[in-house]
Design a protein around this motif. Sequence first.
Motif, PDB file in Angstrom:
ATOM      1  N   UNK A 101       0.789  -1.228   0.000  1.00 34.86           N
ATOM      2  CA  UNK A 101       0.000   0.000   0.000  1.00 34.86           C
ATOM      3  C   UNK A 101       0.823   1.281   0.000  1.00 34.86           C
ATOM      4  N   UNK A 102       2.098   1.194   0.361  1.00 41.50           N
ATOM      5  CA  UNK A 102       2.939   2.389   0.518  1.00 41.50           C
ATOM      6  C   UNK A 102       2.260   3.407   1.429  1.00 41.50           C
ATOM      7  N   UNK A 103       1.795   2.928   2.569  1.00 38.05           N
ATOM      8  CA  UNK A 103       1.136   3.811   3.527  1.00 38.05           C
ATOM      9  C   UNK A 103       2.098   4.873   4.061  1.00 38.05           C
ATOM     10  N   UNK A 104       3.396   4.580   3.967  1.00 37.75           N
ATOM     11  CA  UNK A 104       4.392   5.533   4.460  1.00 37.75           C
ATOM     12  C   UNK A 104       4.581   6.703   3.501  1.00 37.75           C
ATOM     13  N   UNK A 105       4.047   6.575   2.282  1.00 35.06           N
ATOM     14  CA  UNK A 105       4.190   7.647   1.302  1.00 35.06           C
ATOM     15  C   UNK A 105       5.602   7.811   0.781  1.00 35.06           C
ATOM     16  N   UNK A 106       6.358   6.722   0.712  1.00 31.23           N
ATOM     17  CA  UNK A 106       7.740   6.791   0.244  1.00 31.23           C
ATOM     18  C   UNK A 106       7.790   7.088  -1.252  1.00 31.23           C
ATOM     19  N   UNK A 107       8.843   7.751  -1.675  1.00 32.03           N
ATOM     20  CA  UNK A 107       9.004   8.079  -3.093  1.00 32.03           C
ATOM     21  C   UNK A 107       9.901   7.082  -3.811  1.00 32.03           C
ATOM     22  N   UNK A 108      10.306   6.040  -3.111  1.00 35.72           N
ATOM     23  CA  UNK A 108      11.150   5.011  -3.702  1.00 35.72           C
ATOM     24  C   UNK A 108      10.810   3.676  -3.082  1.00 35.72           C
TER      25      UNK A 108
ATOM     26  N   UNK B 226       5.241  -4.515  -6.491  1.00 32.06           N
ATOM     27  CA  UNK B 226       3.981  -5.086  -6.010  1.00 32.06           C
ATOM     28  C   UNK B 226       2.914  -4.001  -5.859  1.00 32.06           C
ATOM     29  N   UNK B 227       3.323  -2.791  -5.507  1.00 30.44           N
ATOM     30  CA  UNK B 227       2.355  -1.692  -5.400  1.00 30.44           C
ATOM     31  C   UNK B 227       1.710  -1.418  -6.756  1.00 30.44           C
ATOM     32  N   UNK B 228       2.496  -1.514  -7.822  1.00 33.99           N
ATOM     33  CA  UNK B 228       1.936  -1.322  -9.165  1.00 33.99           C
ATOM     34  C   UNK B 228       0.990  -2.452  -9.516  1.00 33.99           C
ATOM     35  N   UNK B 229       1.331  -3.666  -9.122  1.00 36.00           N
ATOM     36  CA  UNK B 229       0.463  -4.815  -9.408  1.00 36.00           C
ATOM     37  C   UNK B 229      -0.841  -4.704  -8.627  1.00 36.00           C
ATOM     38  N   UNK B 230      -0.760  -4.157  -7.405  1.00 38.52           N
ATOM     39  CA  UNK B 230      -1.982  -3.970  -6.628  1.00 38.52           C
ATOM     40  C   UNK B 230      -2.871  -2.900  -7.258  1.00 38.52           C
ATOM     41  N   UNK B 231      -2.251  -1.892  -7.873  1.00 38.94           N
ATOM     42  CA  UNK B 231      -3.047  -0.880  -8.574  1.00 38.94           C
ATOM     43  C   UNK B 231      -3.873  -1.537  -9.675  1.00 38.94           C
TER      44      UNK B 231
ATOM     45  N   UNK C 198      21.056  -0.453  -9.291  1.00 39.00           N
ATOM     46  CA  UNK C 198      20.348   0.419 -10.231  1.00 39.00           C
ATOM     47  C   UNK C 198      19.041   0.934  -9.629  1.00 39.00           C
ATOM     48  N   UNK C 199      18.368   0.079  -8.860  1.00 39.41           N
ATOM     49  CA  UNK C 199      17.120   0.499  -8.209  1.00 39.41           C
ATOM     50  C   UNK C 199      17.357   1.600  -7.192  1.00 39.41           C
ATOM     51  N   UNK C 200      18.537   1.556  -6.550  1.00 40.84           N
ATOM     52  CA  UNK C 200      18.870   2.603  -5.579  1.00 40.84           C
ATOM     53  C   UNK C 200      19.099   3.938  -6.289  1.00 40.84           C
ATOM     54  N   UNK C 201      19.686   3.884  -7.486  1.00 41.29           N
ATOM     55  CA  UNK C 201      19.966   5.108  -8.236  1.00 41.29           C
ATOM     56  C   UNK C 201      18.681   5.743  -8.737  1.00 41.29           C
ATOM     57  N   UNK C 202      17.726   4.895  -9.155  1.00 42.01           N
ATOM     58  CA  UNK C 202      16.485   5.378  -9.768  1.00 42.01           C
ATOM     59  C   UNK C 202      15.316   5.134  -8.821  1.00 42.01           C
ATOM     60  N   UNK C 203      14.900   6.118  -8.052  1.00 42.89           N
ATOM     61  CA  UNK C 203      13.833   5.913  -7.061  1.00 42.89           C
ATOM     62  C   UNK C 203      12.559   5.361  -7.686  1.00 42.89           C
ATOM     63  N   UNK C 204      12.102   4.230  -7.155  1.00 44.87           N
ATOM     64  CA  UNK C 204      10.833   3.655  -7.583  1.00 44.87           C
ATOM     65  C   UNK C 204      10.824   3.166  -9.012  1.00 44.87           C
ATOM     66  N   UNK C 205      11.987   2.794  -9.565  1.00 47.00           N
ATOM     67  CA  UNK C 205      12.044   2.468 -10.989  1.00 47.00           C
ATOM     68  C   UNK C 205      11.192   1.249 -11.342  1.00 47.00           C
TER      69      UNK C 205
ATOM     70  N   UNK D 180       8.489   0.165  -9.859  1.00 50.74           N
ATOM     71  CA  UNK D 180       7.092   0.607  -9.810  1.00 50.74           C
ATOM     72  C   UNK D 180       6.740   1.386 -11.072  1.00 50.74           C
ATOM     73  N   UNK D 181       7.620   2.287 -11.466  1.00 54.56           N
ATOM     74  CA  UNK D 181       7.348   3.115 -12.629  1.00 54.56           C
ATOM     75  C   UNK D 181       7.317   2.315 -13.921  1.00 54.56           C
ATOM     76  N   UNK D 182       8.207   1.338 -14.042  1.00 59.54           N
ATOM     77  CA  UNK D 182       8.214   0.490 -15.233  1.00 59.54           C
ATOM     78  C   UNK D 182       6.906  -0.287 -15.344  1.00 59.54           C
ATOM     79  N   UNK D 183       6.448  -0.860 -14.216  1.00 61.88           N
ATOM     80  CA  UNK D 183       5.205  -1.633 -14.228  1.00 61.88           C
ATOM     81  C   UNK D 183       4.008  -0.743 -14.525  1.00 61.88           C
ATOM     82  N   UNK D 184       3.951   0.427 -13.887  1.00 61.91           N
ATOM     83  CA  UNK D 184       2.823   1.331 -14.119  1.00 61.91           C
ATOM     84  C   UNK D 184       2.810   1.813 -15.570  1.00 61.91           C
ATOM     85  N   UNK D 185       3.983   2.081 -16.110  1.00 64.69           N
ATOM     86  CA  UNK D 185       4.046   2.490 -17.506  1.00 64.69           C
ATOM     87  C   UNK D 185       3.590   1.391 -18.442  1.00 64.69           C
ATOM     88  N   UNK D 186       4.005   0.160 -18.145  1.00 65.54           N
ATOM     89  CA  UNK D 186       3.618  -0.978 -18.991  1.00 65.54           C
ATOM     90  C   UNK D 186       2.111  -1.214 -18.919  1.00 65.54           C
ATOM     91  N   UNK D 187       1.567  -1.266 -17.703  1.00 64.77           N
ATOM     92  CA  UNK D 187       0.116  -1.453 -17.558  1.00 64.77           C
ATOM     93  C   UNK D 187      -0.644  -0.271 -18.172  1.00 64.77           C
TER      94      UNK D 187
END
Length: 596
Positions: free
Chosen positions: A27-34, A173-178, A437-444, A446-453
Amino acid sequence: MSKQPSKDFRKITPDELLSRIGPSPADNAEGLSTSLPGLSKWVGAGVRNLFIYQKMLDAVGKNPAAFGWWSPAAAWQSALVDTFLRPVRASARIAVGAGRNPDALADMNGWIYKNYSRLLYTLSGFFMSNGRFDREKAARIASTEDGKTFLKNYLDEFAQLEYAYSNRGMTRLAAMKALLKVLLVVITETPLSAGKMPFGESETSAEKASFENYLAVNRRRLENLFQENAFDIKEYSERQTAGKIGCSSFEYVEGSELHRVRLRDYRPPRGVRFNGKIIYMATPLINKPELFDLAFGKSVVEAMLKKGYRIYMADHGDPGWEETNLDLDFYAKTIPDRFLEIIAARHPQATIYMMAYCMGGTLMLPYLARRAEERLATEKKMDISKVVLMASPVKFDDHESGHGPIRSLIRRDYDPDLMKELFGAVNIPSQIIEAGMNEIQPGVQHNVMMGFYGRAESLDAIRDSAPFLYWLTHGTQFPINAHIRWITDVFIGNKIFEEDFPLPSSIPELDGRPVDMDVLKRAGVAILDYKGTRDLIAPAGSCVAGLTWGLVPEPGAKRKRKIENRNIEKNIGHIFVVSRRLLADFIDEVDDFYRV
């Protein structure tokens, strides 16, 4: 006579179904950006501390003259600690050999992705009829007691997977839950009571679509994803490509193999006349070389072949045990020396240029400088006068380069001795590189999955993405010694930019000495430096080769040189070649640069 309880034919809502899961790591209840792999980091720190402790015990145990009776006690305790660490080492080797993630928690997350996507596929499939979403069936299931129970049971299964997930924040997983939320909204034809509707706004309009239109678009999205069984991008890319990417035919040059590295030869297609120019392409050690040749219309190789160039490319293969002791010198000097020798012997009259991507370019710059030193020392003209760099960082500091955050992370988490302990016999696995690479690109992820969906409302867009997704999710191993030197000398030591990067040489006076990067100007080497303002892996501030070495344009010069460096900075990311439009712009710039 007792009164029968009335049946509830009211449609169940998405909120009621999601309440079966409750709060979860997805759920990313913490509101993290990565994405935050907190548990993996905690376990990793514990393992690292155990190795450090054993190393300290060994130092005491092997020096009885200094520590007296403490030495045998330390040696005994080291042996005891080793009973815990030996299985850790073995497990790491087994995981790498099997192509699995050596981080057991991350490997478990991978299993969760597969099963979450399986549940999305089977739940969506339950409502599909002849490839179309069956609204009548969905209405019936969402309204009857048996149907509601069926849906609730499915949500219980999703819940178990989410509870077992170890990452937090903007995760895959957050993208998959969306997408799960979208599926529940489409089944019940009821909007969520709060929060933004996933995939609810058009990319071409600021106005929110009507709910009916929202349902229609997302039914199509789910139909396409179901048809292609594309809920899991890695598995989908494997099925769609059959493990083979690249659209241009090539041959391996006979006799070119050095360890796992081979030289590819791409010839211009039939009907295209060879223009007398050859491009030697240098690829990164962490990726498959097909980034240069992903698919028709998305291939640097294809485009340049059509313009009459002949292309040779270094293919590093997938390093094994025999490559563990290879140093960066092998990849930054031995390989290009040998391959360029082969190319020159095959084409004595041709002009040879170079093109390199990311770390391939980072390493080829000092190579070209050492080559120029060697040729000038023997009174020969520099034979490679132009190099094209694609997102190739050369400056690594904590300020202007943009690499400060990742350098801080490396200082905190990277331990060369630990890397040797775990991967010294098997090399650095792609999953470890991917974590960095994931550390360099915050939330990468998640963003790849959301873009694909998000693009999945187009069936062609799903299919078109498969080669890139395969390349993205199937990296290669990085030889352990070369990796350690890459991190310590280049990324942290900044030795290339500081001109303190040594390379071997056939000339004794140069052998093992730092390369003189300024020689690129004296040798007349021109650099086309192509970089992006949205590139987080190779920030524009780190891609400064064209501003630093070679034929740098001289401000205020009365006459402009015919051939000089070109520095092109665009609003692009690191892997811009996946866009046909951006790739076409790049090809035009390169062709013009090579033809001047």
